[in-house]
Scaffold this active site. Sequence first.
Site, short mmCIF file in Angstrom:
data_model
loop_
_atom_site.label_atom_id
_atom_site.label_comp_id
_atom_site.label_asym_id
_atom_site.label_seq_id
_atom_site.Cartn_x
_atom_site.Cartn_y
_atom_site.Cartn_z
CB SER A 44 -0.63 -5.04 0.81
OG SER A 44 -0.56 -4.91 -0.58
CG ASP A 195 -3.22 -2.48 -0.69
OD1 ASP A 195 -2.81 -2.30 0.47
OD2 ASP A 195 -2.60 -3.15 -1.53
#
Length: 338
Positions: A44, A195
């Site tokens: 991320s 993610d």
Amino acid sequence: MTDQKKKVTLALQGGGAHGAFTWGVLDAFLEDGRLDVVGVSGASAGAMNAVVYADGLREGGPARARAQLQEFWRTVSVDGDLSKAQRDLCDMVFGFWDPLKLRKSFTHNAASYFSPYEFNPLDINPLRDLIDSLIDFRALRATDDLKLFVSATNVRTGKVRIFRRPEMTIDMLMASACLPTLFQAVEVEGEAYWDGGYMGNPALFPLYTETDCRDIILVQINPVERDEIPRTAQDIMDRLNEITFNASLLHEFRAIDFVARLIDAGRLKGTHYKKVLLHLVEGGAAMQRFGADTKLDADYGFLRSLFDIGHEAGKAFLDEHYDAIGVAGTLQLKEQLV
């Protein structure tokens, strides 16, 4: 600064705007110049930091890496060059968004009732344009001097996928930062990804299986422990998100600790296993005062304050633990696991 550099790898957590703390740590390491970083793993926002850092080094060494990291964080700030619509989306990207964190903008309210396939049908992501203008992915792939490992979560299987430097594309990086409540899953090679923080925040195993370095410096921005018990709906959700985003990391801690104990007991002699030396850089009390909701704060003044905390933490780590690198781990795993 000495002529002798110590080899290390870096593991960079994701955590929205708090990734500016990691920016500060990286800047301190680059300024100091005593570390020879041979591998970086990120998820991320940690993956963003990792790729910007690596591309800056490729382009012009430590000075350019420092400048490129600053350019990235300055551009994504409230005072940067993004439009209001892009800013609304970036405010959400820089936090682990959930339906209890309602904001005043239409985009945030829409996200609480519709999926991103409904309220964002064009799959607009302002970070994509920024990254595309900042990073030369073709040149990045052309050399593997610094190994890169970017984690994403396979939507179909629920397993972690590691994307490596020789194959790195903008889609792979965006997959690592794809919040499923905001963006449509990113497709890479026929598979859909969300993610990377869910299953590898960050992934440690590539650092000790695919490099010859035993030392891993973890830059942690999601606290494992909090003293206060959350009682409001938002605080409860914030804490759940922190626990979720640390779960895979704690699993890796247990595996590393287990292997280390077997090695110490002489039960893994003659195998390919090696004892990993873990180190930790964290913000301590200075970062603990910021709640999870501040991961949405993209004000440049706030990002600079996180940078300053990270820079001081990076310098303090080197002052206290540089001599231990290559000799012994300074992160006490038992304290993390009990």
